[in-house]
Each structure stands twice: as C-alpha cells, then as structure tokens.
Design a protein around this motif. Structure first.
Motif, PDB file in Angstrom:
ATOM      1  N   UNK A   1       0.823  -1.201   0.000  1.00  0.00           N
ATOM      2  CA  UNK A   1       0.000   0.000   0.000  1.00  0.00           C
ATOM      3  C   UNK A   1       0.862   1.259   0.000  1.00  0.00           C
ATOM      4  N   UNK A   2       0.264   2.349  -0.505  1.00  0.00           N
ATOM      5  CA  UNK A   2       0.862   3.680  -0.477  1.00  0.00           C
ATOM      6  C   UNK A   2       2.225   3.681  -1.154  1.00  0.00           C
ATOM      7  N   UNK A   3       2.228   3.241  -2.403  1.00  0.00           N
ATOM      8  CA  UNK A   3       3.401   3.332  -3.259  1.00  0.00           C
ATOM      9  C   UNK A   3       3.004   4.017  -4.562  1.00  0.00           C
ATOM     10  N   UNK A   4       3.793   3.829  -5.613  1.00  0.00           N
ATOM     11  CA  UNK A   4       3.488   4.444  -6.909  1.00  0.00           C
ATOM     12  C   UNK A   4       3.484   3.384  -7.999  1.00  0.00           C
ATOM     13  N   UNK A   5       3.013   2.190  -7.655  1.00  0.00           N
ATOM     14  CA  UNK A   5       2.973   1.078  -8.597  1.00  0.00           C
ATOM     15  C   UNK A   5       1.852   1.304  -9.603  1.00  0.00           C
ATOM     16  N   UNK A   6       2.174   1.108 -10.872  1.00  0.00           N
ATOM     17  CA  UNK A   6       1.190   1.278 -11.935  1.00  0.00           C
ATOM     18  C   UNK A   6       0.814  -0.046 -12.570  1.00  0.00           C
ATOM     19  N   UNK A   7       0.225   0.030 -13.754  1.00  0.00           N
ATOM     20  CA  UNK A   7      -0.301  -1.167 -14.404  1.00  0.00           C
ATOM     21  C   UNK A   7       0.788  -2.161 -14.789  1.00  0.00           C
ATOM     22  N   UNK A   8       1.955  -1.654 -15.247  1.00  0.00           N
ATOM     23  CA  UNK A   8       3.034  -2.559 -15.639  1.00  0.00           C
ATOM     24  C   UNK A   8       3.529  -3.365 -14.444  1.00  0.00           C
ATOM     25  N   UNK A   9       3.729  -2.688 -13.336  1.00  0.00           N
ATOM     26  CA  UNK A   9       4.179  -3.387 -12.132  1.00  0.00           C
ATOM     27  C   UNK A   9       3.130  -4.344 -11.612  1.00  0.00           C
ATOM     28  N   UNK A  10       1.865  -3.946 -11.676  1.00  0.00           N
ATOM     29  CA  UNK A  10       0.786  -4.816 -11.211  1.00  0.00           C
ATOM     30  C   UNK A  10       0.707  -6.085 -12.042  1.00  0.00           C
ATOM     31  N   UNK A  11       0.904  -5.951 -13.343  1.00  0.00           N
ATOM     32  CA  UNK A  11       0.861  -7.126 -14.215  1.00  0.00           C
ATOM     33  C   UNK A  11       2.009  -8.084 -13.890  1.00  0.00           C
ATOM     34  N   UNK A  12       3.196  -7.534 -13.596  1.00  0.00           N
ATOM     35  CA  UNK A  12       4.333  -8.381 -13.234  1.00  0.00           C
ATOM     36  C   UNK A  12       4.051  -9.122 -11.924  1.00  0.00           C
ATOM     37  N   UNK A  13       3.499  -8.430 -10.964  1.00  0.00           N
ATOM     38  CA  UNK A  13       3.158  -9.070  -9.686  1.00  0.00           C
ATOM     39  C   UNK A  13       2.120 -10.170  -9.881  1.00  0.00           C
ATOM     40  N   UNK A  14       1.134  -9.901 -10.721  1.00  0.00           N
ATOM     41  CA  UNK A  14       0.054 -10.866 -10.934  1.00  0.00           C
ATOM     42  C   UNK A  14       0.569 -12.202 -11.457  1.00  0.00           C
ATOM     43  N   UNK A  15       1.654 -12.156 -12.214  1.00  0.00           N
ATOM     44  CA  UNK A  15       2.209 -13.387 -12.782  1.00  0.00           C
ATOM     45  C   UNK A  15       3.040 -14.181 -11.768  1.00  0.00           C
ATOM     46  N   UNK A  16       3.295 -13.593 -10.581  1.00  0.00           N
ATOM     47  CA  UNK A  16       4.242 -14.204  -9.648  1.00  0.00           C
ATOM     48  C   UNK A  16       3.697 -14.422  -8.249  1.00  0.00           C
ATOM     49  N   UNK A  17       2.420 -14.187  -8.018  1.00  0.00           N
ATOM     50  CA  UNK A  17       1.878 -14.263  -6.665  1.00  0.00           C
ATOM     51  C   UNK A  17       1.962 -15.682  -6.118  1.00  0.00           C
ATOM     52  N   UNK A  18       2.431 -15.841  -4.873  1.00  0.00           N
ATOM     53  CA  UNK A  18       2.533 -17.183  -4.278  1.00  0.00           C
ATOM     54  C   UNK A  18       1.175 -17.864  -4.182  1.00  0.00           C
ATOM     55  N   UNK A  19       1.170 -19.169  -4.328  1.00  0.00           N
ATOM     56  CA  UNK A  19      -0.088 -19.922  -4.380  1.00  0.00           C
ATOM     57  C   UNK A  19      -0.866 -19.842  -3.076  1.00  0.00           C
ATOM     58  N   UNK A  20      -0.170 -19.689  -1.947  1.00  0.00           N
ATOM     59  CA  UNK A  20      -0.860 -19.658  -0.661  1.00  0.00           C
ATOM     60  C   UNK A  20      -1.211 -18.266  -0.172  1.00  0.00           C
ATOM     61  N   UNK A  21      -1.068 -17.253  -1.019  1.00  0.00           N
ATOM     62  CA  UNK A  21      -1.336 -15.873  -0.606  1.00  0.00           C
ATOM     63  C   UNK A  21      -2.788 -15.707  -0.158  1.00  0.00           C
ATOM     64  N   UNK A  22      -2.975 -15.016   0.953  1.00  0.00           N
ATOM     65  CA  UNK A  22      -4.320 -14.772   1.477  1.00  0.00           C
ATOM     66  C   UNK A  22      -4.676 -13.289   1.503  1.00  0.00           C
ATOM     67  N   UNK A  23      -3.682 -12.408   1.626  1.00  0.00           N
ATOM     68  CA  UNK A  23      -3.928 -10.965   1.677  1.00  0.00           C
ATOM     69  C   UNK A  23      -2.964 -10.266   0.731  1.00  0.00           C
TER      70      UNK A  23
END
Length: 297
Positions: free
Chosen positions: A248-270
């Motif tokens: 939270x409270x950063x300056x992440x945009x769509x490109x960064x969000x897309x990169x994160x979406x491809x790498x999220x751990x399988x057990x992530x809850x929050x």
C-alpha cells in the motif's frame, strides 16, 4: 576512545546468562583498511555516541537498554585462525542472516568514510549484502543510514526524532540470487575478490531460509514504482510461504501490477495494493486475474 579490538570473549557465566537472539544493533561497517576496520576509531566514536543516545531514549520511555551489539571484527574470529577458531568463525557466519534480517533489530549503516578512503560505502560487497538483507524483512525506522544525521552523533539528544526518523533508509526489493550476484560483481571487497563466492552463498541461504520461510512481507510507503514491483515479482516465486503481501501507499502502476500478478505465491491470502494512485482499472484487472484461489475465495 580505544580502537576496536579483535573478537571480544565472554566468560562462561556470561554465555550461560544470554539467551540466543538477534543483537539489538548490528552495524554495517565498511572496513577502512584491510588490516583493521577502524584504525583511528573513526566509526567507533559514531557508534558509541549513537548507542549512548539510544540507551537514554529507551530508558526515558521505560524500556530496557541494549543487550548486544554485533560488529564483525569484534564478534567474529579474525584471520589468522586456528582450527578451533575457524570452526567458531564458520558457526558465526551461519548467524549473519538472522543478525541483519531480524525484524526488530536496528541496523546502523556507517556510510560516511574518512577523507581519502579509497572506496565509498555503496561500492563495497559486504555493505551491499548487509544493507539488502537488512531491508528485506524489517519495518520502517529499523534500517538507518548514519550519513543522514543532521547533527553530530555526540550531539544527539532524542534518538527517535534525530536518528530513527531522519536516517530511515529507503528499502529496495530483495533480489533473486542471480540478480544479487550480478550486482555483487560490480562491487569490491577490502581483501580482494576472495569473499565474493562466500557473500553470494550467504545471500542464497538468506533467500532460501529467511524469504522462503517468511509469511508476511510489508513494503508499504516506500515510494516504489513499476521497476521495484518488477524486481519484487522476480523473487516472489521463492517466497513460498507468504500469506500477506503489503504494498500500500506506493506508486505502482499497471506494468508493475501485471508483473506481480504473474508471480503471486499460491498460498497468498492478503494482497494490499491500496493507495497506489498510478494503478488503473487495467492493472486491477490483471491482478484480479492472477490472484490465487486462496485470495479469490
């Protein structure tokens, strides 16, 4: 002040009275010469003044003062070493990652060097390792750049206001072992290149043992943008047990969000990406599509 002495030895009674734990204040101290890290007490005067200010601050709020301080020259066996000393040295190295990465310890980065010193803090391999490891799991105001002080160390009267709040280091994302080794090659060691393989191995162990076991990663309010999000995305698959990822409270945009979406751990809850004003509906949709079932449910 006396200069630093080689490894300080505790009595058996002292050893029995101390429970295993991370030091309150590890120090990331660049060696000034190959023979001695601080031959004229340049860094020692800063350390002593800041530790004194910290103890006064903690006593003033009713807390307990420092139990232990880690300085590599004093805390680890130095060369030349006997076989017994070498074994103690190797055991000490195994604790390095805990010492610097522990969430509640302060790490003091001594980034100011005496005039005429050949290399600055950021050009040194051990300092690069210590600072990166220390920033991976800590909360704010625990990783401190002493070079940001606005007053002389011996003039500090309020540790929280004049040191912790002023010297807080902007943390960067942890790196993959391969990315770390690539950046490490650009840095130098006081004793030549002999420590390169050792430091690369220690960082790999940190990723495996500390990041691999972490259940919560908090990278809020760091000013990170897409480049930092992409760096984090590269290492996230190695963070196998993460349940909470706070961005939270950063300056992440769509490109960064897309990169994160491809790498999220399988057990992530929050996953908290609130208050990232550069994030549009496109980025939100990419994240939603990449969320593991544990979050979607």
């Amino acid at each position: 002040l006396p200069t630093l002495s080689r490894r300080c030895r505790a009595s058996p009674a002292d050893a029995r009275s101390v429970q295993p734990r991370a030091p309150d204040s590890p120090v990331a101290d660049p060696w000034i010469t190959a023979e001695h890290p601080d031959p004229e007490g340049f860094h020692l005067r800063t350390i002593a003044a800041l530790l004194d200010a910290y103890c006064k601050y903690v006593r003033g709020i009713g807390g307990t003062t420092i139990d232990a301080v880690f300085l590599d020259f004093c805390s680890l066996e130095q060369a030349p070493r006997s076989e017994e000393a070498e074994e103690r040295f190797r055991r000490g190295l195994k604790a390095i990652n805990l010492i610097y990465a522990h969430q509640v310890s302060y790490v003091l980065c001594l980034t100011v060097m005496p005039p005429g010193t050949a290399r600055g803090y950021d050009a040194r391999g051990w300092c690069f390792f210590e600072r990166l490891v220390a920033g991976a799991l800590k909360e704010t105001q625990r990783l401190l750049d002493v070079g940001k002080l606005q007053v002389a160390p011996d003039a500090v009267t309020d540790f929280h206001a004049e040191v912790a709040a002023v010297c807080d280091v902007g943390r960067r994302p942890p790196l993959t072992p391969a990315a770390f080794e690539a950046e490490l090659r650009e840095r130098q060691f006081t004793n030549g290149s002999t420590d390169h393989a050792l430091v690369a191995r220690l960082y790999g162990e940190f990723v495996e043992e500390a990041l691999g076991a972490a259940t919560r990663l908090n990278f809020a309010i760091l000013g990170w943008g897409d480049a930092q999000a992409e760096e984090l995305a590269a290492v996230l698959p190695l963070c196998r047990r993460v349940r909470e990822l706070i961005l939270m409270t950063n300056a992440i945009g769509d490109r960064g969000a897309a990169a994160l979406a491809r790498s999220l751990p399988a057990g992530l809850e929050v996953l908290d990406l609130s208050y990232n004003p550069n994030l549009t509906d496109e980025g939100v949709a990419a994240v939603a599509a990449g969320l593991p079932a544990s979050v979607r449910s």
